[in-house]
Motif scaffolding. Structure first.
Motif, mmCIF file in Angstrom:
data_model
loop_
_atom_site.group_PDB
_atom_site.id
_atom_site.type_symbol
_atom_site.label_atom_id
_atom_site.label_comp_id
_atom_site.label_asym_id
_atom_site.label_seq_id
_atom_site.Cartn_x
_atom_site.Cartn_y
_atom_site.Cartn_z
ATOM 1 N N UNK A 1 64.498 -31.378 113.427
ATOM 2 C CA UNK A 1 64.846 -30.184 114.206
ATOM 3 C C UNK A 1 65.096 -30.556 115.661
ATOM 4 N N UNK A 2 64.225 -31.383 116.215
ATOM 5 C CA UNK A 2 64.402 -31.852 117.592
ATOM 6 C C UNK A 2 65.699 -32.639 117.729
ATOM 7 N N UNK A 3 65.975 -33.510 116.783
ATOM 8 C CA UNK A 3 67.186 -34.323 116.811
ATOM 9 C C UNK A 3 68.431 -33.436 116.807
ATOM 10 N N UNK A 4 68.425 -32.408 115.959
ATOM 11 C CA UNK A 4 69.561 -31.487 115.894
ATOM 12 C C UNK A 4 69.749 -30.746 117.215
ATOM 13 N N UNK A 5 68.662 -30.322 117.821
ATOM 14 C CA UNK A 5 68.753 -29.605 119.095
ATOM 15 C C UNK A 5 69.296 -30.497 120.199
ATOM 16 N N UNK A 6 68.849 -31.749 120.222
ATOM 17 C CA UNK A 6 69.346 -32.691 121.229
ATOM 18 C C UNK A 6 70.834 -32.983 121.039
ATOM 19 N N UNK A 7 71.246 -33.176 119.786
ATOM 20 C CA UNK A 7 72.662 -33.422 119.515
ATOM 21 C C UNK A 7 73.528 -32.237 119.925
ATOM 22 N N UNK A 8 73.069 -31.033 119.592
ATOM 23 C CA UNK A 8 73.825 -29.829 119.941
ATOM 24 C C UNK A 8 73.950 -29.684 121.446
ATOM 25 N N UNK A 9 72.858 -29.922 122.164
ATOM 26 C CA UNK A 9 72.876 -29.833 123.621
ATOM 27 C C UNK A 9 73.796 -30.888 124.228
ATOM 28 N N UNK A 10 73.760 -32.092 123.654
ATOM 29 C CA UNK A 10 74.626 -33.169 124.157
ATOM 30 C C UNK A 10 76.096 -32.802 124.010
ATOM 31 N N UNK A 11 76.467 -32.321 122.835
ATOM 32 C CA UNK A 11 77.857 -31.949 122.587
ATOM 33 C C UNK A 11 78.306 -30.817 123.507
ATOM 34 N N UNK A 12 77.389 -29.913 123.800
ATOM 35 C CA UNK A 12 77.706 -28.764 124.649
ATOM 36 C C UNK A 12 77.895 -29.162 126.101
ATOM 37 N N UNK A 13 77.053 -30.076 126.584
ATOM 38 C CA UNK A 13 77.038 -30.371 128.012
ATOM 39 C C UNK A 13 77.689 -31.695 128.395
ATOM 40 N N UNK A 14 77.714 -32.665 127.481
ATOM 41 C CA UNK A 14 78.206 -33.996 127.844
ATOM 42 C C UNK A 14 79.413 -34.454 127.040
ATOM 43 N N UNK B 1 66.077 -44.455 118.222
ATOM 44 C CA UNK B 1 66.808 -45.055 119.335
ATOM 45 C C UNK B 1 67.903 -44.119 119.838
ATOM 46 N N UNK B 2 68.586 -43.462 118.905
ATOM 47 C CA UNK B 2 69.645 -42.537 119.296
ATOM 48 C C UNK B 2 69.067 -41.302 119.984
ATOM 49 N N UNK B 3 67.929 -40.832 119.506
ATOM 50 C CA UNK B 3 67.257 -39.702 120.152
ATOM 51 C C UNK B 3 66.888 -40.061 121.587
ATOM 52 N N UNK B 4 66.353 -41.250 121.789
ATOM 53 C CA UNK B 4 65.993 -41.690 123.137
ATOM 54 C C UNK B 4 67.206 -41.710 124.058
ATOM 55 N N UNK B 5 68.306 -42.267 123.568
ATOM 56 C CA UNK B 5 69.516 -42.364 124.396
ATOM 57 C C UNK B 5 70.046 -40.979 124.768
ATOM 58 N N UNK B 6 70.125 -40.097 123.769
ATOM 59 C CA UNK B 6 70.651 -38.754 124.006
ATOM 60 C C UNK B 6 69.749 -37.997 124.985
ATOM 61 N N UNK B 7 68.442 -38.084 124.767
ATOM 62 C CA UNK B 7 67.500 -37.390 125.648
ATOM 63 C C UNK B 7 67.651 -37.863 127.093
ATOM 64 N N UNK B 8 67.648 -39.172 127.297
ATOM 65 C CA UNK B 8 67.698 -39.718 128.658
ATOM 66 C C UNK B 8 68.996 -39.320 129.356
ATOM 67 N N UNK B 9 70.110 -39.317 128.640
ATOM 68 C CA UNK B 9 71.373 -38.912 129.259
ATOM 69 C C UNK B 9 71.354 -37.428 129.625
ATOM 70 N N UNK B 10 70.795 -36.600 128.758
ATOM 71 C CA UNK B 10 70.676 -35.171 129.070
ATOM 72 C C UNK B 10 69.753 -34.943 130.259
#
Length: 259
Positions: free
Chosen positions: A29-42, A54-63
């Motif tokens: 669920x957290x992973x999906x939310x991070x991906x959705x936020x990334x696509x929306x903002x970045x 590893x992908x969750x870490x990268x997406x989180x840090x960029x957001x």
């Protein structure tokens, strides 16, 4: 292994109280939310066939680096998902909480301070200094706390730091008396010191012995509300510390401020 005597002696225990399936459900669920936020903002984000920390870490840090408000929205809303509720209300987990609280009837327990801590690398912005939650949470309530990692957490990523035997012996920080007075005056949420103690807050009682507790994915650290503690800092360069925190209160203590 669950052991009530160990909990009473040390003020904490580390054991498995939640199934991997329930934990994985919240991670996804957290992973999906991070991906959705990334696509929306970045912008564009490649799709992935399987969950990747590893992908969750990268997406989180960029957001986080782009705008902390992106993470704030996830922090506020993940607590409203069924995956989060199923985790903190897991049947075995609640059973352990009741045993630690010595609840002998079928009463429910009250939950509060539910959150998913998401601590980025080398940041103290949202860290708390040494404190006891018994001093600032619900007055006259008996409760225990659960610290539930969503990733393997070692000392580098930032474990749960405690003062040994502080659940049975009083240890004070430079702010302890100030915090207690502020809480009595009704300034629990408005006073900046009470709201978030500086991470470098010092213990002023002689003989304080620090201990860092670590836990892996699948384990829970249950600890006393009287145990003085703080979250260790994340000293990694590219990892985020994800950990659920929740307080479980006895509902059969009628003098509590709950009702």
């Amino acid at each position: 292994m669950f052991n009530l005597n160990t909990f009473k002696k040390n003020g904490y225990i580390i054991c498995k109280s939640i199934t991997p399936e329930v934990l994985n459900n919240l991670r996804l669920t957290l992973f999906d939310m991070l991906q959705t936020s990334y696509k929306k903002h970045l912008g564009v984000l490649s799709s992935f066939e399987k969950f990747s920390i590893d992908e969750v870490n990268r997406i989180f840090i960029e957001l986080e680096n782009e705008d902390h408000s992106h993470i704030t929205k996830i922090f506020d809303n993940i607590r409203n998902t069924d995956a989060f509720y199923k985790l903190v209300n897991n049947e075995l987990h609640i059973d352990y909480c009741k045993k630690l609280l010595s609840v002998k009837n079928k009463s429910s327990v009250f939950l509060n301070s539910l959150s998913l801590r998401m601590d980025p690398p080398n940041s103290i912005k949202f860290s708390y200094g040494w404190h006891r939650d018994a001093d600032v949470n619900v007055d006259k309530s008996e409760f225990i706390q659960a610290w539930i990692p969503l990733v393997d957490i070692d000392e580098t990523l930032g474990g749960l730091e405690i003062i040994k035997n502080s659940h049975v012996n009083e240890f004070k920080t430079e702010h302890t008396d100030y915090v207690k007075n502020a809480v009595k005056k009704g300034k629990k949420k408005s006073d900046p010191i009470v709201y978030r103690l500086p991470h470098d807050t010092k213990i002023i009682t002689p003989g304080a012995e620090e201990l860092t507790l670590t836990a892996n994915f699948g384990e829970t650290i249950f600890f006393s509300n009287k145990l003085m503690h703080r979250s260790g800092l994340n000293y990694t360069n590219n990892k985020v510390r994800f950990a659920i925190t929740a307080f479980y209160h006895r509902s059969d203590i009628l003098e509590s401020d709950w009702f």
